[in-house]
Write an enzyme that holds these catalytic residues in place. Sequence first.
Site, PDB file in Angstrom:
ATOM      1  N   GLU A 154      -5.354   8.134   6.303  1.00  0.00           N
ATOM      2  CA  GLU A 154      -6.274   7.282   5.542  1.00  0.00           C
ATOM      3  C   GLU A 154      -6.787   6.126   6.402  1.00  0.00           C
ATOM      4  OE1 GLU A 154      -6.347   4.499   1.482  1.00  0.00           O
ATOM      5  OE2 GLU A 154      -4.520   5.551   2.076  1.00  0.00           O
ATOM      6  N   GLU A 193       1.833   2.037  -3.492  1.00  0.00           N
ATOM      7  CA  GLU A 193       0.732   2.622  -4.267  1.00  0.00           C
ATOM      8  C   GLU A 193       0.755   4.143  -4.156  1.00  0.00           C
ATOM      9  OE1 GLU A 193      -3.893   3.520  -3.656  1.00  0.00           O
ATOM     10  OE2 GLU A 193      -3.343   1.458  -3.137  1.00  0.00           O
ATOM     11  N   HIS A 194       1.047   4.643  -2.961  1.00  0.00           N
ATOM     12  CA  HIS A 194       1.124   6.088  -2.753  1.00  0.00           C
ATOM     13  C   HIS A 194       2.421   6.670  -3.309  1.00  0.00           C
ATOM     14  CE1 HIS A 194      -2.203   6.956   0.292  1.00  0.00           C
ATOM     15  NE2 HIS A 194      -2.294   5.652   0.091  1.00  0.00           N
ATOM     16  N   HIS A 229       0.835  -1.202   0.000  1.00  0.00           N
ATOM     17  CA  HIS A 229       0.000   0.000   0.000  1.00  0.00           C
ATOM     18  C   HIS A 229       0.871   1.253   0.000  1.00  0.00           C
ATOM     19  CE1 HIS A 229      -3.063   2.721   2.203  1.00  0.00           C
ATOM     20  NE2 HIS A 229      -3.306   2.748   0.912  1.00  0.00           N
TER      21      HIS A 229
END
Length: 419
Positions: A126, A49-50, A46
Site C-alpha cells: 500500500e 486498521e488492517h 494504521h
Amino acid sequence: MVRRSVLPGGVRVLTEQVPGLRSASVGAWVGVGSRDEETGHHGSTHFLEHLLFKGTATRSAQDIAEAFDAVGGEANAATGKEHTCYYARVLDADLPMAVDVICDMVTSARLDVDELELERGVILEELAMNDDDPSDVVHEQFATAVLGQHPLARPIGGTPATIKGVPRQAVLEHYRMHYRPDTLVVTAAGGVDHDVLVDQVQRALQTGGWALDPGARPSDRRARPGGVPAGLPTDGVQVSVRRPTEQANVIVGGTGLTATDDRRFVLSVLNAALGGGMSSRLFQEVRERRGLAYSTYSFASGHADTGLFGLYAGCTPAKVDEVTALLVLEWEKLAQEPMGGAELARAIGQLCGSLVLGMEDTGSRMTRLGKAELVSGELLSVDESLERIRAVTAAQVQDLAAELAARPRSVVLVGPFGD
C-alpha cells in the site's frame, strides 16, 4: 432527530434518525491517530486498521467479509492523524449484524502473529502504491515541510522503515492502551432507533469481554494548547523530490487554522473562492485562461493545535516556475483586495449547496456525529451551519488570507528535478 447517550464504561453513542430511509451507516470511533504513537509504536495505528479485519476470537477474516457481502453491505476503516474509524453501511434490518461485527472487531481482535506478518507485506505494498503516485508524495512532503518535527508531520500510514520494524508487541501495546470503553464513540445515521442501538452496542461490548464500569466517564477531548505548537519550522521550507514523471506536482502553503477555530467558516469561504471549484480563481486563471494545468485547487485541514493550508497544481516541468508564481499571486491578490459581492455570494452558495447535498448520505451524517463528539464537543444543526457560512464577509476573508499569507510559506515540488 439526534440523540446522545453515555453508557457504562464511558462509551458514547450518538444517532441521527432519518425517517423514510431503509439504510443506515454505523461507525466505531477511537480517538487515537498517527500523532499519538509513542516511540517504538510508529505505524501501529494504521497497522491496527488492517489487523482488526483479520479476525477475532469468534470470527475469521473470511467470516467478517462474508457477513457484509451476504447482505450487500459495505465495511471499511479509516485512519487519521487524530482518530480512527471502523464503519459500515447496510440495510436498516441488518444494522444489528453490523454493530455486532464491528464491536467484536474493536473489542476482540486476535492480532495473530502470522496474520500480522502477512499484513505487514500488504501495508508495504500500500505504501509503495502511494509512493508511485506523485500527487500523494507531494501532499506527504508538504505536511512534513510545514509541520517539521511536530507529531502531525508523521505519515498516517507509517513509513516502510516503521512498518518493517514495528514488532507485534508494540502493536498490541498500542491496541490495549487506546482501545478502551472511555475512548470509544459509536455513531449511526439513517434508519436507526437510538434506544435499540444503545442496547445492541452494550450487549456487543460485554460479549467482547469489555468491563463496563458504571462509574466510568468518557475520556477528555484532545487538549488544545494555545500559542504556536512546538516543533513547527520558524521559516518556510523549499523541497524538491525527484520522480521520473511527465508532470510536475507543486504545492505552496503553510499552516492553517485549528479544527475548532471560530474562523473555520471564513476559511471555508476563502478556500471555495480561491480554489474550490470550476469558477474559483485558481481554476479560471491557471487552467481556463492560461492552459497551464489540468488540475489545480486549494485545500485546508484542521487539527487540535494547528492546521494546513495549501495551493496545488500539476503542470509541465518547464512551466513549474510560472505556475508557482501564479498560485502565489492569486493568493496574495485575495489578501490585498476584498472579494466582490458576486464572487462572495458564489462561494457561499457553493458551500451551502454542498453541505445540504452531503446530508443526503448517511455516511456523511454518521461522520459528522463522530467528529462533533471527538473534536468540537458541539453539533451544529444544518441551519446553524448555513447561518454561519452566510454570515462570512469579504473583509473577513481578506483578513484571513492576509494572515495566512504572512506566515512561513513552503514550496514542495515532485517531478523530474534534482532532490
